[in-house]
Design a protein around this motif. Structure first.
Motif, short mmCIF file in Angstrom:
data_model
loop_
_atom_site.label_atom_id
_atom_site.label_comp_id
_atom_site.label_asym_id
_atom_site.label_seq_id
_atom_site.Cartn_x
_atom_site.Cartn_y
_atom_site.Cartn_z
N GLU A 56 4.35 -8.91 7.52
CA GLU A 56 5.77 -9.00 7.16
C GLU A 56 6.92 -9.49 7.75
OE1 GLU A 56 5.47 -5.31 10.20
OE2 GLU A 56 6.75 -4.04 8.49
N PHE A 73 11.82 4.57 3.41
CA PHE A 73 11.35 3.53 4.64
C PHE A 73 12.37 2.63 4.64
CE2 PHE A 73 10.24 -1.01 7.12
CZ PHE A 73 10.35 -0.30 7.93
N LYS A 118 5.78 5.11 7.89
CA LYS A 118 5.69 4.05 7.09
C LYS A 118 4.26 3.53 7.73
CE LYS A 118 6.15 -0.19 7.76
NZ LYS A 118 6.39 -0.80 8.83
N ARG A 123 -4.18 3.68 4.82
CA ARG A 123 -4.47 3.41 3.37
C ARG A 123 -5.06 1.87 3.19
NH1 ARG A 123 0.81 5.09 0.24
NH2 ARG A 123 0.54 7.30 0.95
N ARG A 153 0.94 5.62 7.72
CA ARG A 153 0.73 5.54 5.99
C ARG A 153 -0.47 4.22 5.72
NH1 ARG A 153 6.37 7.65 3.99
NH2 ARG A 153 5.35 9.52 3.53
N ILE A 154 0.28 2.48 6.29
CA ILE A 154 -0.30 1.75 6.38
C ILE A 154 -1.46 1.49 6.92
CG2 ILE A 154 0.20 -1.16 6.81
CD1 ILE A 154 2.84 -0.87 6.26
N ALA A 190 11.05 7.67 10.40
CA ALA A 190 10.29 6.60 9.18
C ALA A 190 9.72 6.03 9.67
CB ALA A 190 11.52 5.79 9.10
N ALA A 191 9.71 4.54 10.82
CA ALA A 191 8.97 3.43 10.68
C ALA A 191 8.05 3.93 11.24
CB ALA A 191 9.74 3.01 12.05
N THR A 248 0.75 -0.77 0.50
CA THR A 248 -0.34 0.03 0.12
C THR A 248 0.85 1.22 -0.35
OG1 THR A 248 -0.27 -0.45 2.76
CG2 THR A 248 -2.05 -1.31 1.05
N LEU A 249 2.05 1.56 -0.25
CA LEU A 249 2.89 2.49 -0.28
C LEU A 249 3.46 2.52 -1.68
CD1 LEU A 249 5.78 2.06 3.27
CD2 LEU A 249 3.44 2.95 2.40
#
Ligand code: ATP
Ligand code: MG
Lengths: 319, 413
Positions: free
Chosen positions: B236, A104, B11, B18, B14-15, B7-8, A95-96
């Motif tokens: 992940e 990232f 990220k 969305r 955003r996940i 950054a983590a 989704t990125l």
């Protein structure tokens, strides 16, 4: 410099706790700096297991591994900045966008600010993804995803790039494009370890190949060395019409013919080891011509890795 | 290190934002539940908390009688008394009670006091000139009112009337015998019978519908973050992102911290939105306003603790699941069970005693107790320390188990 050892694998074995046979069985391997090393083997041979140990993700059951110039150090205590891993799975966030994925992972490599921006730009250029930087990865084709996967591994300018089957599920164009990028990186001095179960990939790319099966390295060398050591030759030709079975029997009766397979106008003849370079080609061609068949194409020479593998293990490489 | 964490967090944020499904589960579903359940159960909770009726009183009388009756109903906590500005005619009152605009209407006629006083004189003297008709106080009742509730109201009404009657007669006697009796030194013959539950209200909170449903479903929503949290983490792992991250400079703990921060914020937004919904939206739709008690600031530490518990639980679920589907279905199921056990769907106060004891095993029960303490009992921060402590302990235990299990999985691939 060129001949310096970069990755040293010493008597390494790996037993998974839930299996009886070792996934990696007492492997010794030395990979030169700057080489394009191919690790070739069928599914379940132990490729990923060996790579995971080289990357420090998995501790060997026995033996030791080191990378980089400081080969005395144990793998586990070395830092990972030398190394870039392109995993077998598409380790991306769907989704990125491509750019967000790169940002990232780049940050997680310790990059930030302008250097990170520059590296993202460079890696996008190497993998020709500049135009797709703002597209979400979930909309990417398999080939684009593989390219992004590669770009992420390059962000921190590793000295050693470890690729685990990086071309699974992509079209020939993307594959060729990735090959070109990898060759380019290798020419610039990067050491690459490339695993695959496609013989032709190893043939096309690698200057140093090891064949692994059931956790053991069963052959090692350059393509030429491998094929020469296992002196094995073949003739491959196509005819306008299928070969009649009488002719097939006649050819297979020739003393130097080890094996003949013929289907759909395509015939492959395996020449036995240690056959002197006599007139065996002429003999075969004569018998075909006498049978009134037209040969439309013919290649002759050493066998490819596919056949070598068959010869070494008695099993087909691909299912 | 800070850049990595940043950054983590970016990220992960955003996940989450969305992921339409996750947003629906986290925000829309609970908001809808709060609305529906609060409105649907409004009457049921009202009865649970003690019956409360709305009563229109049209007092045309200028004297004691009217005033005493109005006072009697105003003082009773069973009634919300409505005094109209202008006097409505009988037809309007009849119609409006029939429509359920109020459940009861009481009309006290003009000169009720003077007539009653005259009549009392007639009673004592027998002089015809004082005789008046009995004062007729009229009661209108919403036909939807249950019979037993009607009887309660009638009883209250008649008792008040009797009391007033007695007072008037006693006063008339006093006047006749010349002694000036004051209201206060009336001798008490019987002491009043008290409602045995009246004092217990303070330690057994009986919330209104929205006081139960808003924090209840809010809690469930906060725990629902397990679904996206565990889902992403498991994905992940299964899709190689974790492997790749393990070869990178950042420690895995950065990745985990990067999850905790945005989910914590999401939780606070969730509970904030639900409280706003209860306070502002619900009344607009004809529901009760959410009363948050005198110490709404105590909600902050409580919701922090709940969020910690929910995130800890999510990471633990992620550590034990192999696939994202597993994480989603196990996460959802276990939360619904914990929710049911915690008195979210069925309020604890209606559960039988044994069930009420079992609820201690659900973290959501503690969270809900905390909210009810703040809303209903008016607890401040010191009054919810136990609940906050239990939630924090729960979160800490889950987190520890999760991290141990997670590390084991990473090193024993
Ligand atoms: N985590 C694990 N636990 C137990 N056994 C495993 C595990 N991972 C791999 N194996 C086993 O170890 C052997 C080697 O697996 P590995 O993944 O290294 O093979 P591979 O050469 O990478 O195969 P592929 O081409 O399918 O990727 C296989 O028999 C596999 O079943
Ligand atoms: Mg593999």
């Amino acid at each position: 410099m060129e001949d310096e050892e970069f990755v040293a694998v010493r008597k390494v074995s790996k037993m998974y706790s839930n299996s009886k046979l070792p996934a990696v069985d007492n492997i010794d391997l030395s990979i030169r700096q700057g080489s394009f090393f191919g690790l070739l083997g069928p599914n379940g041979a132990g490729k990923t297991t060996l790579l995971s140990m080289i990357c420090g993700l998995l501790a060997p059951t026995s033996g030791s591994i080191s990378i980089g110039p400081d080969s005395a150090k144990n793998r586990q205590s070395q830092d990972n900045s030398l190394l870039g891993l392109i995993p077998q799975e598409l380790a991306l966030y769907p989704t990125l966008t491509a750019g967000e994925n790169l940002a990232f992972f780049g940050a997680m490599q310790g990059l930030s600010g302008v250097p990170l921006k520059n590296r993202i730009k460079t890696c996008l250029e190497i993998t020709k993804l500049v135009a797709r930087v703002n597209d979400k990865v979930e909309n990417f084709s398999g080939g684009l995803k593989r390219r992004l996967n590669l770009a992420i591994g390059l962000l921190h300018e590793p000295k050693l790039l470890v690729l685990d089957e990086p071309t699974v599920g992509i079209d020939p164009q993307s594959r060729n494009f990735i090959f070109d990028s990898l060759r380019q990186l290798n020419n610039e001095g990067m050491t690459l370890i490339y695993t695959t179960h496609y013989m032709e990939e190893a043939e096309q790319l690698c200057d140093d190949i090891a064949i692994i099966d059931s956790g053991k390295i069963i052959a090692r060398g350059t393509l030429d060395e491998l094929l020469h050591d296992n002196q094995c030759q073949s003739i491959l030709f196509r005819t306008k019409n299928p070969l009649p079975s009488t002719l097939i029997e006649k050819i297979s009766a020739l003393p130097f013919v080890e094996k003949i397979t013929s289907a759909n106008n395509k015939t492959e003849i395996l020449i036995g080891n240690n056959t002197p370079d006599n007139n065996f080609l002429a003999d075969i061609l004569d018998s075909i011509r006498n049978a009134g068949l037209d040969i439309t194409s013919l290649t002759m020479g050493a066998t490819n890795l596919e056949q070598l593998f068959l010869q070494l293990t008695g099993t087909q490489l691909r299912d | 290190m800070f850049n990595m964490l940043k950054a983590a967090v970016i990220k992960e944020t955003r996940i989450i934002f969305r992921d339409i499904e996750a947003l629906a589960i986290l925000f829309v579903l609970p908001a809808a539940f709060v609305l529906i359940m609060s409105l649907a159960l409004q009457d049921a909770f009202r009865e649970q908390a003690g019956i409360k009726f709305s009563m229109l009183i049209v007092n045309k009388d200028k004297g004691e009688v009217g005033k005493s009756l109005v006072d009697a109903f105003v003082e009773s906590h069973y009634f919300d008394v409505i005094i109209p500005e202008s006097l409505p005619d009988p037809e309007t009152i009849d119609r409006e009670t029939n429509e359920g605009k109020y459940q009861f209407a009481l009309v006290i006629p003009e000169k009720a006091t003077s007539h009653a006083v005259e009549n009392s004189k007639y009673l004592l003297t027998g002089l015809k000139k004082y005789k008046k008709d009995a004062v007729e106080i009229k009661l209108y009742v919403d036909p939807a009112i249950r019979g037993d509730h009607r009887s309660v109201v009638l009883a209250t009404l008649n008792r008040s009337i009797k009391e007033i009657e007695n007072t008037i007669i006693v006063e008339a006697i006093g006047r006749r015998s010349g002694s000036k009796s004051k209201k206060d030194d009336k001798p008490t013959l019987f002491s009043e019978v008290k409602d045995p539950f009246e004092n217990r209200i303070s330690d057994k909170p009986s919330p209104t519908s929205v006081q139960q449903n808003a924090p209840g479903w809010g809690l469930l929503a906060m725990f629902f973050l397990v679904i996206p949290l565990a889902g992403t983490l498991v994905r992940e792992r299964s899709e190689g992102n974790l492997l790749r991250l393990q070869t990178m400079a950042a420690p895995i703990s950065i990745l985990l911290a990067g999850k905790i921060v945005p989910y914590f914020v999401v939780n606070q937004i969730q509970i904030g939105l639900i409280l706003l919904e209860g306070v502002y939206l619900l009344p607009l739709l004809g529901g009760e306003k959410l009363e948050m008690g005198p110490h709404p600031e105590a909600i902050i530490p409580l919701s922090f603790a709940i969020s910690f518990a929910a995130i800890g639980y999510g990471l633990m679920v992620a550590a034990f699941c192999r696939t994202a589907e597993q994480a989603t279905s196990f996460g959802a199921t276990s939360i619904l069970i914990l929710g049911a056990l915690g008195g979210i769907m069925v309020p604890k106060i209606v559960m039988p005693p044994l069930m009420q004891e079992i609820t201690v095993f659900s973290p959501m029960s503690w969270g809900l107790d905390g909210f009810l303490a703040i809303f209903v009992r008016g607890a401040d921060i010191s009054g919810i320390l136990l609940e906050v402590g239990v939630m924090l302990a729960f979160g800490f235990i889950c987190l520890t188990i999760g991290i141990i299990r997670f590390n084991y999985k990473l090193t024993h691939a």
